[in-house]
Design a protein around this motif. Structure first.
Motif, PDB file in Angstrom:
ATOM      1  N   PRO A 134       4.260  -0.204  -8.078  1.00  0.00           N
ATOM      2  CA  PRO A 134       3.564  -0.504  -9.343  1.00  0.00           C
ATOM      3  C   PRO A 134       2.040  -0.494  -9.148  1.00  0.00           C
ATOM      4  O   PRO A 134       1.538  -0.822  -8.080  1.00  0.00           O
ATOM      5  N   SER A 135       1.347  -0.139 -10.187  1.00  0.00           N
ATOM      6  CA  SER A 135      -0.118  -0.188 -10.127  1.00  0.00           C
ATOM      7  C   SER A 135      -0.571  -1.623 -10.410  1.00  0.00           C
ATOM      8  O   SER A 135       0.231  -2.480 -10.786  1.00  0.00           O
ATOM      9  N   ALA A 136      -1.859  -1.896 -10.317  1.00  0.00           N
ATOM     10  CA  ALA A 136      -2.369  -3.263 -10.458  1.00  0.00           C
ATOM     11  C   ALA A 136      -2.156  -3.806 -11.861  1.00  0.00           C
ATOM     12  O   ALA A 136      -1.887  -4.995 -12.041  1.00  0.00           O
ATOM     13  N   ASN A 137      -2.251  -2.958 -12.863  1.00  0.00           N
ATOM     14  CA  ASN A 137      -2.071  -3.448 -14.229  1.00  0.00           C
ATOM     15  C   ASN A 137      -0.584  -3.627 -14.599  1.00  0.00           C
ATOM     16  O   ASN A 137      -0.276  -4.174 -15.633  1.00  0.00           O
ATOM     17  N   GLN A 138       0.340  -3.148 -13.748  1.00  0.00           N
ATOM     18  CA  GLN A 138       1.772  -3.307 -13.998  1.00  0.00           C
ATOM     19  C   GLN A 138       2.347  -4.545 -13.304  1.00  0.00           C
ATOM     20  O   GLN A 138       3.524  -4.803 -13.428  1.00  0.00           O
ATOM     21  N   CYS A 139       1.508  -5.292 -12.619  1.00  0.00           N
ATOM     22  CA  CYS A 139       1.991  -6.472 -11.883  1.00  0.00           C
ATOM     23  C   CYS A 139       1.983  -7.684 -12.793  1.00  0.00           C
ATOM     24  O   CYS A 139       1.118  -7.845 -13.649  1.00  0.00           O
ATOM     25  N   ILE A 140       2.903  -8.557 -12.585  1.00  0.00           N
ATOM     26  CA  ILE A 140       3.009  -9.804 -13.334  1.00  0.00           C
ATOM     27  C   ILE A 140       2.752 -10.927 -12.352  1.00  0.00           C
ATOM     28  O   ILE A 140       3.385 -11.007 -11.304  1.00  0.00           O
ATOM     29  N   TYR A 141       1.815 -11.792 -12.725  1.00  0.00           N
ATOM     30  CA  TYR A 141       1.488 -12.925 -11.864  1.00  0.00           C
ATOM     31  C   TYR A 141       2.069 -14.176 -12.494  1.00  0.00           C
ATOM     32  O   TYR A 141       1.893 -14.424 -13.685  1.00  0.00           O
ATOM     33  N   ILE A 142       2.715 -14.954 -11.698  1.00  0.00           N
ATOM     34  CA  ILE A 142       3.331 -16.180 -12.195  1.00  0.00           C
ATOM     35  C   ILE A 142       2.569 -17.345 -11.587  1.00  0.00           C
ATOM     36  O   ILE A 142       2.386 -17.426 -10.381  1.00  0.00           O
ATOM     37  N   GLU A 143       2.112 -18.261 -12.442  1.00  0.00           N
ATOM     38  CA  GLU A 143       1.382 -19.427 -11.984  1.00  0.00           C
ATOM     39  C   GLU A 143       2.322 -20.597 -11.935  1.00  0.00           C
ATOM     40  O   GLU A 143       3.244 -20.707 -12.737  1.00  0.00           O
ATOM     41  N   GLU A 144       2.025 -21.507 -11.075  1.00  0.00           N
ATOM     42  CA  GLU A 144       2.902 -22.666 -10.939  1.00  0.00           C
ATOM     43  C   GLU A 144       2.726 -23.628 -12.112  1.00  0.00           C
ATOM     44  O   GLU A 144       3.680 -24.259 -12.540  1.00  0.00           O
ATOM     45  N   GLU A 176      15.400   9.221  -3.459  1.00  0.00           N
ATOM     46  CA  GLU A 176      16.621   9.440  -4.231  1.00  0.00           C
ATOM     47  C   GLU A 176      16.492   8.920  -5.663  1.00  0.00           C
ATOM     48  O   GLU A 176      16.906   9.584  -6.601  1.00  0.00           O
ATOM     49  N   LEU A 177      15.936   7.735  -5.805  1.00  0.00           N
ATOM     50  CA  LEU A 177      15.858   7.120  -7.138  1.00  0.00           C
ATOM     51  C   LEU A 177      14.524   7.408  -7.837  1.00  0.00           C
ATOM     52  O   LEU A 177      14.330   7.000  -8.981  1.00  0.00           O
ATOM     53  N   LYS A 178      13.622   8.094  -7.147  1.00  0.00           N
ATOM     54  CA  LYS A 178      12.305   8.479  -7.694  1.00  0.00           C
ATOM     55  C   LYS A 178      11.509   7.269  -8.177  1.00  0.00           C
ATOM     56  O   LYS A 178      10.860   7.282  -9.220  1.00  0.00           O
ATOM     57  N   MET A 179      11.551   6.203  -7.445  1.00  0.00           N
ATOM     58  CA  MET A 179      10.799   4.990  -7.782  1.00  0.00           C
ATOM     59  C   MET A 179       9.397   5.091  -7.182  1.00  0.00           C
ATOM     60  O   MET A 179       9.187   5.797  -6.203  1.00  0.00           O
ATOM     61  N   LYS A 180       8.431   4.315  -7.782  1.00  0.00           N
ATOM     62  CA  LYS A 180       7.053   4.291  -7.293  1.00  0.00           C
ATOM     63  C   LYS A 180       6.620   2.843  -7.146  1.00  0.00           C
ATOM     64  O   LYS A 180       7.174   1.957  -7.785  1.00  0.00           O
ATOM     65  N   GLY A 224      17.982  -1.715   6.859  1.00  0.00           N
ATOM     66  CA  GLY A 224      16.584  -2.019   7.174  1.00  0.00           C
ATOM     67  C   GLY A 224      15.694  -1.723   5.970  1.00  0.00           C
ATOM     68  O   GLY A 224      15.997  -0.895   5.113  1.00  0.00           O
ATOM     69  N   ILE A 225      14.539  -2.407   5.876  1.00  0.00           N
ATOM     70  CA  ILE A 225      13.624  -2.263   4.742  1.00  0.00           C
ATOM     71  C   ILE A 225      13.083  -0.847   4.624  1.00  0.00           C
ATOM     72  O   ILE A 225      12.889  -0.342   3.521  1.00  0.00           O
ATOM     73  N   GLU A 226      12.900  -0.192   5.763  1.00  0.00           N
ATOM     74  CA  GLU A 226      12.367   1.164   5.734  1.00  0.00           C
ATOM     75  C   GLU A 226      13.355   2.129   5.096  1.00  0.00           C
ATOM     76  O   GLU A 226      12.994   2.985   4.293  1.00  0.00           O
ATOM     77  N   SER A 227      14.606   2.001   5.439  1.00  0.00           N
ATOM     78  CA  SER A 227      15.609   2.917   4.872  1.00  0.00           C
ATOM     79  C   SER A 227      15.834   2.652   3.389  1.00  0.00           C
ATOM     80  O   SER A 227      16.036   3.582   2.612  1.00  0.00           O
ATOM     81  N   VAL A 228      15.763   1.380   2.965  1.00  0.00           N
ATOM     82  CA  VAL A 228      15.897   1.049   1.540  1.00  0.00           C
ATOM     83  C   VAL A 228      14.711   1.624   0.770  1.00  0.00           C
ATOM     84  O   VAL A 228      14.877   2.208  -0.310  1.00  0.00           O
ATOM     85  N   GLU A 229      13.510   1.487   1.324  1.00  0.00           N
ATOM     86  CA  GLU A 229      12.313   2.017   0.677  1.00  0.00           C
ATOM     87  C   GLU A 229      12.397   3.538   0.564  1.00  0.00           C
ATOM     88  O   GLU A 229      12.099   4.115  -0.495  1.00  0.00           O
ATOM     89  N   GLU A 230      12.826   4.187   1.631  1.00  0.00           N
ATOM     90  CA  GLU A 230      12.944   5.645   1.617  1.00  0.00           C
ATOM     91  C   GLU A 230      13.976   6.105   0.588  1.00  0.00           C
ATOM     92  O   GLU A 230      13.738   7.066  -0.151  1.00  0.00           O
ATOM     93  N   TYR A 231      15.087   5.421   0.489  1.00  0.00           N
ATOM     94  CA  TYR A 231      16.116   5.758  -0.496  1.00  0.00           C
ATOM     95  C   TYR A 231      15.585   5.580  -1.925  1.00  0.00           C
ATOM     96  O   TYR A 231      15.822   6.412  -2.797  1.00  0.00           O
ATOM     97  N   ALA A 232      14.861   4.492  -2.145  1.00  0.00           N
ATOM     98  CA  ALA A 232      14.315   4.226  -3.486  1.00  0.00           C
ATOM     99  C   ALA A 232      13.298   5.274  -3.892  1.00  0.00           C
ATOM    100  O   ALA A 232      13.281   5.728  -5.042  1.00  0.00           O
TER     101      ALA A 232
END
Length: 172
Positions: free
Chosen positions: A142-152, A136-140, A125-133
């Motif tokens: 991303p902030s707004a300036n770390q996002c990449i936008y792709i245009e068509e 356990e993996l110490k992931m965060k 489930g998505i909740e358990s994957v998020e909790e593990y990340a």
């Protein structure tokens, strides 16, 4: 001999030997000397007193020997069949016990498989994957300036990975 005459003979009744000897002694004539005594023979009083016993015949069995042998053979066969039946019943019970034991093991393994499937579905489930990340993996996130936008309509570069690499190294 007719059947009526045989009914009164010894063929059908048992008379003890002592009765035979007594009857036989009564029928003997009383002789004090043997015939031919005057010709130099002496009398034998010991033989006179001795009573001949009539040989006792065994009463005939109503069952002949052949019938008796057949009966014994049939009893032996019946005994063997009975023992075989009991042995087969014991083997059948042993096999049934083995089958029931195997079925119980199958049910236990099936229950374990079901519980593991439930755990796998819960872990995917998505909740358990998020909790593990996060934990356990110490992931965060991303902030707004770390996002990449792709245009068509944007020009496609060589690869998406190259663009992500360029943006990651340029800002840091």
């Amino acid at each position: 001999m007719t059947a009526a005459e045989r009914a009164y003979t010894s063929d059908y009744s048992y008379i003890p030997p002592s009765t035979y000897a007594r009857d036989f002694a009564q029928q003997l004539p009383d002789r004090s000397t043997y015939p031919g005594e005057g010709k130099g023979r002496t009398s034998r009083p010991d033989r006179e007193k001795k009573i001949r016993e009539v040989p006792r015949t065994q009463p005939k069995s109503p069952v002949s020997r052949a019938v008796l042998v057949r009966s014994v053979i049939l009893l032996v066969i019946a005994g063997v069949l009975l023992v075989g039946t009991v042995w087969m019943s014991a083997k059948a019970t042993e096999i049934k016990y083995s089958i029931n034991k195997t079925n119980k093991e199958i049910r236990t393994i099936e229950n374990e498989i079901t519980s593991l499937k439930v755990k796998i579905e819960g872990a995917n489930g998505i909740e358990s994957v998020e909790e593990y990340a996060i934990n356990e993996l110490k992931m965060k996130y991303p902030s707004a300036n770390q996002c990449i936008y792709i245009e068509e309509d944007a020009v496609v570069r060589d690869t998406l990975s190259a663009e992500i690499r360029e943006k990651a190294y340029s800002k840091s």
